[in-house]
Structures are given as C-alpha cells and as structure tokens.
Design a protein around this motif. Sequence first.
Motif, short mmCIF file in Angstrom:
data_model
loop_
_atom_site.label_atom_id
_atom_site.label_comp_id
_atom_site.label_asym_id
_atom_site.label_seq_id
_atom_site.Cartn_x
_atom_site.Cartn_y
_atom_site.Cartn_z
N PHE A 11 0.60 -0.79 -0.12
CA PHE A 11 -0.28 0.24 -0.27
C PHE A 11 0.97 1.40 -0.08
CE2 PHE A 11 -3.28 -2.80 2.30
CZ PHE A 11 -4.38 -2.79 0.59
N ARG A 12 2.13 1.24 0.40
CA ARG A 12 2.70 2.18 0.37
C ARG A 12 3.44 2.73 -0.68
NH1 ARG A 12 8.48 2.67 1.04
NH2 ARG A 12 9.15 0.38 1.45
N GLU A 13 4.19 1.77 -1.24
CA GLU A 13 4.48 1.71 -2.80
C GLU A 13 3.70 1.64 -3.34
OE1 GLU A 13 6.16 -1.84 -2.96
OE2 GLU A 13 8.07 -0.97 -2.18
N ALA A 14 1.98 1.97 -3.34
CA ALA A 14 1.20 1.97 -4.56
C ALA A 14 0.56 3.77 -4.08
CB ALA A 14 -0.11 1.32 -3.78
N ARG A 15 1.07 4.12 -3.39
CA ARG A 15 0.62 5.55 -2.47
C ARG A 15 2.25 6.42 -3.09
NH1 ARG A 15 -2.74 2.29 -1.40
NH2 ARG A 15 -5.31 2.43 -0.88
N ARG A 21 8.72 8.59 4.96
CA ARG A 21 7.98 9.71 4.96
C ARG A 21 7.00 8.79 6.17
NH1 ARG A 21 6.27 14.20 5.84
NH2 ARG A 21 3.67 14.48 4.70
N LEU A 22 7.03 7.57 5.41
CA LEU A 22 5.48 6.82 6.16
C LEU A 22 5.19 6.65 7.41
CD1 LEU A 22 2.71 5.02 6.13
CD2 LEU A 22 4.09 3.45 5.25
N ALA A 23 7.21 6.71 7.96
CA ALA A 23 7.11 6.33 8.68
C ALA A 23 7.31 7.29 9.55
CB ALA A 23 8.98 6.11 8.93
#
Length: 68
Positions: A11-15, A21-23
């Motif tokens: 999901f992180r890569e798809a976005r 950044r997600l962390a």
Amino acid sequence: MIPNGAAIRSFREARGLSLRRLAHLIGIHPSCLSRIETGQRGATDRTLRTAAEVLQVPLNAIHKETTP
C-alpha cells in the motif's frame, strides 16, 4: 492477529510514499517500519491503526487472522 508487513509495504509503494515519509506520518522510526514490513518485528495496535488511516485502507487490509 499478526500484522501483514508485506501489505503495508504494498500500500505504501502504491501511494508513492517512501518508507521514511510513512514512518514520519505514523510517528515511528524508519528502521522500525522497515522491520515491520519485513516481518522481523510486530507492530502495536496503535501503529497499525495509524498506518491504515494514513494509507487510507481498512485496518483488516493490513491485519490478518492466523490460527496457531
């Protein structure tokens, strides 16, 4: 229940979000998120809920039931 780190990564890569950044958005250290994504570490319920909110997916999309 155990977190599905591969789903978080997907999901992180798809976005288009970097791990760093997600962390930051979740409020954890990037190395911690990396270990969660690779299955080396579990995630707290709070971390999973926040990740689901940030990634805009239902919690059950990144949390899988398992039977011992």
